[in-house]
Structure formats: structure tokens, C-alpha cells
Design an enzyme around this catalytic site. Sequence first.
Site, PDB file in Angstrom:
ATOM      1  N   HIS A   1      -5.386  32.199  40.112  1.00 52.58           N
ATOM      2  CA  HIS A   1      -4.924  31.538  39.499  1.00 52.58           C
ATOM      3  C   HIS A   1      -5.124  29.743  39.308  1.00 52.58           C
ATOM      4  O   HIS A   1      -4.269  29.174  38.514  1.00 52.58           O
ATOM      5  CB  HIS A   1      -3.438  31.589  39.719  1.00 52.58           C
ATOM      6  CG  HIS A   1      -2.897  32.866  39.264  1.00 52.58           C
ATOM      7  ND1 HIS A   1      -2.164  33.248  38.322  1.00 52.58           N
ATOM      8  CD2 HIS A   1      -2.615  34.065  40.140  1.00 52.58           C
ATOM      9  CE1 HIS A   1      -1.823  34.037  38.028  1.00 52.58           C
ATOM     10  NE2 HIS A   1      -1.933  34.899  39.431  1.00 52.58           N
TER      11      HIS A   1
ATOM     12  N   LYS B   1       4.845  31.164  24.812  1.00 57.08           N
ATOM     13  CA  LYS B   1       6.395  31.349  24.299  1.00 57.08           C
ATOM     14  C   LYS B   1       6.700  30.658  23.121  1.00 57.08           C
ATOM     15  O   LYS B   1       7.431  31.021  22.382  1.00 57.08           O
ATOM     16  CB  LYS B   1       7.321  31.113  25.389  1.00 57.08           C
ATOM     17  CG  LYS B   1       7.072  31.547  26.671  1.00 57.08           C
ATOM     18  CD  LYS B   1       7.806  30.896  27.949  1.00 57.08           C
ATOM     19  CE  LYS B   1       7.253  31.577  29.421  1.00 57.08           C
ATOM     20  NZ  LYS B   1       7.539  30.561  30.772  1.00 57.08           N
TER      21      LYS B   1
ATOM     22  N   LYS C   1       7.528  22.217  31.657  1.00 58.81           N
ATOM     23  CA  LYS C   1       6.836  22.950  32.500  1.00 58.81           C
ATOM     24  C   LYS C   1       6.815  22.105  33.986  1.00 58.81           C
ATOM     25  O   LYS C   1       7.566  21.192  33.958  1.00 58.81           O
ATOM     26  CB  LYS C   1       5.240  22.935  32.152  1.00 58.81           C
ATOM     27  CG  LYS C   1       4.714  21.613  31.641  1.00 58.81           C
ATOM     28  CD  LYS C   1       3.366  21.515  31.051  1.00 58.81           C
ATOM     29  CE  LYS C   1       3.605  22.369  29.937  1.00 58.81           C
ATOM     30  NZ  LYS C   1       2.679  23.484  29.970  1.00 58.81           N
ATOM     31  N   ARG C   2       6.327  22.505  35.078  1.00 56.29           N
ATOM     32  CA  ARG C   2       6.262  21.848  36.205  1.00 56.29           C
ATOM     33  C   ARG C   2       5.776  20.656  36.122  1.00 56.29           C
ATOM     34  O   ARG C   2       4.766  20.187  35.336  1.00 56.29           O
ATOM     35  CB  ARG C   2       5.396  22.586  37.754  1.00 56.29           C
ATOM     36  CG  ARG C   2       6.040  24.052  37.909  1.00 56.29           C
ATOM     37  CD  ARG C   2       7.081  23.550  38.773  1.00 56.29           C
ATOM     38  NE  ARG C   2       6.731  22.813  39.925  1.00 56.29           N
ATOM     39  CZ  ARG C   2       7.343  23.186  41.204  1.00 56.29           C
ATOM     40  NH1 ARG C   2       8.044  24.005  41.399  1.00 56.29           N
ATOM     41  NH2 ARG C   2       6.982  22.173  42.187  1.00 56.29           N
TER      42      ARG C   2
ATOM     43  N   THR D   1       1.473  29.988  30.287  1.00 56.83           N
ATOM     44  CA  THR D   1       2.153  31.024  29.460  1.00 56.83           C
ATOM     45  C   THR D   1       3.231  30.398  28.620  1.00 56.83           C
ATOM     46  O   THR D   1       3.726  31.052  27.783  1.00 56.83           O
ATOM     47  CB  THR D   1       2.937  32.070  30.469  1.00 56.83           C
ATOM     48  OG1 THR D   1       3.456  31.296  31.487  1.00 56.83           O
ATOM     49  CG2 THR D   1       1.761  32.867  31.093  1.00 56.83           C
TER      50      THR D   1
ATOM     51  N   LYS E   1      -0.886  18.351  34.109  1.00 54.30           N
ATOM     52  CA  LYS E   1      -0.336  18.648  33.054  1.00 54.30           C
ATOM     53  C   LYS E   1       0.075  17.578  31.901  1.00 54.30           C
ATOM     54  O   LYS E   1       0.223  17.656  30.820  1.00 54.30           O
ATOM     55  CB  LYS E   1       0.865  19.410  33.222  1.00 54.30           C
ATOM     56  CG  LYS E   1       0.702  20.823  34.082  1.00 54.30           C
ATOM     57  CD  LYS E   1       2.007  21.592  34.392  1.00 54.30           C
ATOM     58  CE  LYS E   1       1.822  22.905  35.078  1.00 54.30           C
ATOM     59  NZ  LYS E   1       1.456  23.853  34.309  1.00 54.30           N
TER      60      LYS E   1
END
Length: 820
Positions: free
Chosen positions: A369, A672, A560-561, A668, A566
Site C-alpha cells: 500500500h 467516492k 482525508k488524513r 479511494t 496529501k
Amino acid sequence: MNTVSKPTIPSPAPRSSKPEILAEEIIERLTYRIGKDAKVAKPHDWLTATILVLRDRIIDKWMESTRRVYATGDKRVYYLSLEFLIGRLMRDAVSNLGLMEQVRDALASLGVDVSVIAGLEPDAALGNGGLGRLAACFMESMATVEVPAYGYGIRYVHGLFRQQLADGWQVELPESWLAHGNPWEFERRESAYEIGFGGTVDVVNNPEGEPRYVWKPAERVIAAAFDTPVVGWRGKRVNTLRLWSAQPIDPILLDAFNAGDHIGALRESNKAESLTRVLYPADATAAGQELRLRQEFFFSSASLQDILRRHLQQYDDFTSLPDKVAIQLNDTHPAVSVAELMRLLCDVHGMEFDLAWDITRGTIGYTNHTLLPEALETWPIPLFERLLPRHMQIIYAINAKVLLEARRNKSFSETEIRSISLIEESGERRVRMGNLAFVGAHSINGVSALHTDLMKVTVFADLHKLYPDRINNKTNGITPRRWLQQCNPGLTSLIREAIGDDFLDDAEKLKPLDKFASDASFQEKFAAVKRANKVALSNLVASRMGIKLDPSAMFDIQIKRIHEYKRQLLNVIEAVALYDQIRSHPELDWVPRVKLFAGKAAPSYHNAKLIIKLINDVARTINNDPAVRGLLKVVFVPNYNVSLAEVMVPAADLSEQISTAGMEASGTGNMKFALNGALTIGTLDGANVEMRDHVGEDNIIIFGLRADEVAAARADGHNPRAIIEASRELSQALQAISSGVFSHDDRNRYSALIEGIYAHDWFMVAADFDAYAQAQRDVDQLWTDPSTWNSKAICNTARMGWFSSDRTIRQYAKEIWRAG
Ligand SMILES: *Cc1c(COP(=O)(O)O)cnc(C)c1O
């Protein structure tokens, strides 16, 4: 022999789904199981009673599913994951059983509002983020596509922490999801196993004079099973999520208790139970704690003992294991399973090492991952040896075998052999769990096409050279039941009206919706659904935070985290630049935007927590500045979890998927949002690349450096200072932040954070800023033409069906598990 013949035991009659019968049963459960009179029952009691009634309907199908796999001898799949980020289960169960209306009517007849009690169910947050949520989507899809499967994990008493904001700073509070009990689960006292730690290894000779190793652990705990049924779409199949809880062998030391040492008498008990008390709150850095390694071994060993016991119930020996059992390791957290399966086969069941090795590799698959070096698990040898002495020996034996193979193959240099080794030899010696998982598996999969390609040339380049046919790709997916049908009933009804019901059983059948993209009346209805979802989110924000949002503004969402890769920081810097522009150019027609953020930071991740504070500082300034004239709002919604995502995702116009290229394995969240008709602004990273291929490049906004360009920039010593100086917008925004414009109370709060961008800009915030800001202005331009915007949004929904986790699971089943 027992000659008494067994009586034929009749199965109970299938349960009715009539609302009257459901209502009757709910009252029955409330009275006799919960012991409450309907007149005084609290909403929580109604919730529990309703879940118990639903559970009965699931049980019928559950038993049938179990009987079926015994009868057919089908291969079973075991998904080992340290995390399952499930969220609530009631709506999922009701919807998959097709009982939505019946349950609503039954409760209404009792004066209970289903949506009120559904909102009381706590989120099962036994995971940190994407990896855990993937495991939950996979469980639902495995039941849906009828793969006989078990999920194995840990029943943490405290899941992921609850996030509060105090003056804009993240505060972590314990989450107690089991406080009101858990009506979904069954404790299986008969399925308990001993798990050892520490101690010594004895060598004894068997009658043939061969050495046999006997591990004598110094400590032992019991792993006790708790089962939750997982029902697939239309109730086709019900699989089991089996979570392990640690219990002491001796709950109380009576001698100590009787001697008056009341605390000491419970020490063993506390020690055992602390093993499964908390989820490690880190998703991208390997926690170095001993407790973490203990958790990993605990659940791996319990699961493998359970798998082997079940196999022997049905088959004579373990030679058939690879034909009847597939074990999938969700990342390296269960990688010690490779050594534990070898130990169980060799030491406990007396199998010869080489045969056990073939069986192990034939049975295990490993999903990688992350490529982030700091997230690749390694354990110091002294710790590993002390906790798992026999496993250390087995790992050395496996390593000798693998290295010999590499050495015999003359094309490997010493450097390559060192990188293949299961043992890191430079500096402190450590066990490399990624390499262990790789060599112990017949399949190693990446989670998006790009990530898989990068795996082959980065972390696993040398192992890939040694075993060139093992790495393969299985792009992640999401379950369209939770992430479209349940979270967005308005859009689901609209799609059914337009194209019928086929897409409910096969998300790729959303395609015919494409035809409606340019249909003006459909566009209007699509926009009305989006607006209603935005109103619902606005209500949530108003009630939780007292902030009023305008649902006609563009809802631009990044949830998100919180992690530097990110790049929430890039987003908030752009917000600062936009703020400046809006104030400097009041004459221009700015598109009204609400920038929404949500996400948790690992408690020890300093910069991530600082970024949360920065977002809140910037939000306070912008939201209170009359010169902004309401054209820009910034909101950080606290306590991101699955249930919050289910409200935010359907309300998004714009989805922010802006990670530094090469760093997000798949994502992911991106899927969504697009499925629910948001346009994506994103980099060519993770699954964004494939999303572009599916939705078409006109229907997604791509900007910034590509993965190879990021790698080249890093290798060539990229010069962020020069880039910043060349960009007036960026330098002004950075200047404002670092000089304390948003933090009057502590002007230097962000100096170091911003200095990191000037000094090295590891995450390419400066490098990508101008491209990002330009892309945002292109998005503004697009927003001024609602018809074009809506048609692109509709195309996104129509073309995202491929990203269903049903497709992912079918690929795993066919190409890795050879099951189902
Ligand atoms: C989907 C999801 C994630 C993963 O989001 P990414 O944007 O892919 O990182 C994390 N947390 C929750 C609660 C989710 O629902």
C-alpha cells in the site's frame, strides 16, 4: 461407536419481512432481550432492538452460506487486516437485505423515526484511513460477488481517536464505540487460541533422528473470537468478520488475591487485555513500539491457527492448503504470518521445511500500500528475537534459501543481494517485513496501475528481478452500495428513473447515463439533487459549528488524513492567495466558493497538526473579513470519519485529490467523489491516472508535475526559492503566512513550516503552486457555465462504475485467489 442416531433438527422458518411482523419482533426484543417497556425505552434501546431483529434475518443467510461452502468444498479466502474502517452497519444491512421501506414503516408504526436511531449507531472506526476503509469495502464486495471469505482483524476496545478542535488545534479524545454494547457481534468462546511471546526454543530429535524445534513461550494470552456477519448486496451471501480480543489465561491470580495483593492479582489480566485495547493511530509511519509488533503477531497467529483448524475439519492434511485456502495480507502488518504459517506447519504439524515453504507461498498473497520509505515496516533484530525467537530462526532460514537462489543466479550484484535480504544490515540490524511478505507470497499486488509500475522500479526492484512474475496490479475500488446508494439516495432515485435498475447490480451499467449528460432537463434534476445534498451538509455544519454556508456557492472539498504528501498545505496556501486576489480586485466577478476540509492527523505528527491549526487560523481571518463579501469561506469540519464522509461526499462540487505525484498509492476518496458527480482537481497520482482514462480528460482537471518529473526534480536538486521568487502570488501568500498575518497571537507559529518549502520543498508545494492556482481559475471559469459543469459531472457518475470494489474483488478472485 455411538449408535444412537441423531434426531433431525428442523431449521427455523425464514423470518418474515412484513412491517407488522418486524414491528412485533422489535417490541419482542425490546421487552425480552433488553428488558425495557416500550413506554420508557430510550432511542438507544430502539436501535439495539432493531439491530437484533435485522441480525436474525442475516443469521438465516449466514448459516446457509456456511453450509454451502462445506458442501461444495469451494476455496475460502481469508483477508488479514490490522484495520477495518467500517462505520455504521445498520443502514448497510437494511439496504442490502432490501428492507429499507419495511423497517422505516415498522418503526414509524411504533412512533420511532428510523433516521434518528440510525444516527445513534457509533462508527466502528477500527482503522486510520484508506487502507482500513478498503478492507471494509472488500468485505462487503466479497459477500456481494459470492466469494466465501473471512475477514480477520483485531477487536480494539478503542478505535481511532475522536478529534476535537480547541482554538483550532487538534485534540485527541478516546473513542468508546462499545460503550452501549455491540449488538452485531457474537462472542465465540469455542474459538479461542493460545498466543505465545518470548521464551526459548528447544531442539529435540524426532524418532527419525531429525531435529524438531519446540518453542517454549514465556508469556501466553488467549485470543478470543468475536464474529460480525457481513451481508452482501441483495443478501446473496453472508461472510464473517472475525475480530480477536486478547484475554488472560488466568483472569485472576487467586493466590495473590487471597494474600491481599488485590491489584497484583489482576495484573496478568490487565496486561493481556491491553494488547487489544487501542488502535495505533498512525497510517503512514511504522510505529516502532513493541506493543504494535505484539498486536501484529497476536492476530496473525490466532487467524492462522483458526484457518488450519478449519482446514483439518474438512480435509486430511495440508497439502491441499493452496487449493482450498487463499490468505491475503493487507499490507505488511500481518507479514509475520509468513513465518508463523511455516512454524505451525513445521513445528506443530511436523511438515518438512521445503514442502511447508511451497505451501506457504502457494497460499499467501500480499498487497502493498505504500512506497514511502518511512512507512515500510522493519523491526530491530533484538526486539524481534526476544519476542519471537522461533520466528527469527525461521526468517533466517528463509533468507538463506532466498539469498542462495539469488547468488546462484549470477546476474545479481552484492548490492542487489543486500537489498533482497530479509535483514537490513546497514546500521542497526532490522527485519524487513516488506521483503518477508514478498518472498512468502506467490502474488504481490499494487493498488493502482501507477503504484504497481513504481513498485517494480523502486522498493521491490531487486526482488522483482529475482521473481519477475509475482508483481501484479489490482486497482482499488469502493462499494457502490455505501458510496452511492446509501449515502446518496436522491441521486440513486434519479438514476433509476433515467436508466432503470441494472446499475444497482453492476455499477458498470451506469454507462447509459452518459446519454443524459447533455439533456437539459436531466441536468436540472441532477443539479437539484446536488443542491439538496449541499443543504444537508450546510445544516450539519450549522448545527455542529454554528457556521452558515451558502449552498449556491461551489463546495470545494478536501477530506482525508492530514499528511504533507496529501498537500492540504497547497490547498490552504492557494486559499490565502485567492483571498488576497479577492481583496485586491473587488471589480472582478469572483466565483463564490466554500473550501471544506476534514481529516485527522496522527497525534505525533507535528507538521500535520500544525497544518490543521493553519487551516483554522486562515478560516477565522477570511470568514470574518467583510472585504471578502462572503465570496470565500474556509471550514474545517472536526472528527472526520466514515459517517461524516457519507454526508460530505455527495455534497461536493469539486474534489481535491492533489497529492505529490508518486506518493498516493491509489486513493479511494477520489473515487467516492467522482461517482457522486463531483469534478476532480488532481495530480496524475495513484488512481487519478485511471480515473482520467475512464471519465475522459475533458471531465477532470489535471495539473502539476508527474511522478517521473517529481523524481527528476528531487534528484537534480530542485530550487524552490527561485520558483517562489518568480511567482508573485505564491511569494505573497507564503510571506503572509510566515510573517504571522493569520497568527497574531504567535507570529512565528508557521515560520518553520513555510521555511521547509523555501529550503527543500520535498512535497513540491512551490513547484506545483502556479499550475494549481491556474487550474483553480479554470475551474472558476467552468463554474460560470452551469450546463457544461453539470454535463461533466454527469459523465463522471456515468463512467466511474469500473471503480466498484466488486470489479476489484473479481480480479483478486480470478487472478490471485483462483476462488469464487
Ligand atoms: C475513503 C476514506 C478514506 C480514504 O480517503 P483518501 O482520500 O483516499 O485518502 C479515509 N477515511 C475515511 C473515513 C474514508 O471514508
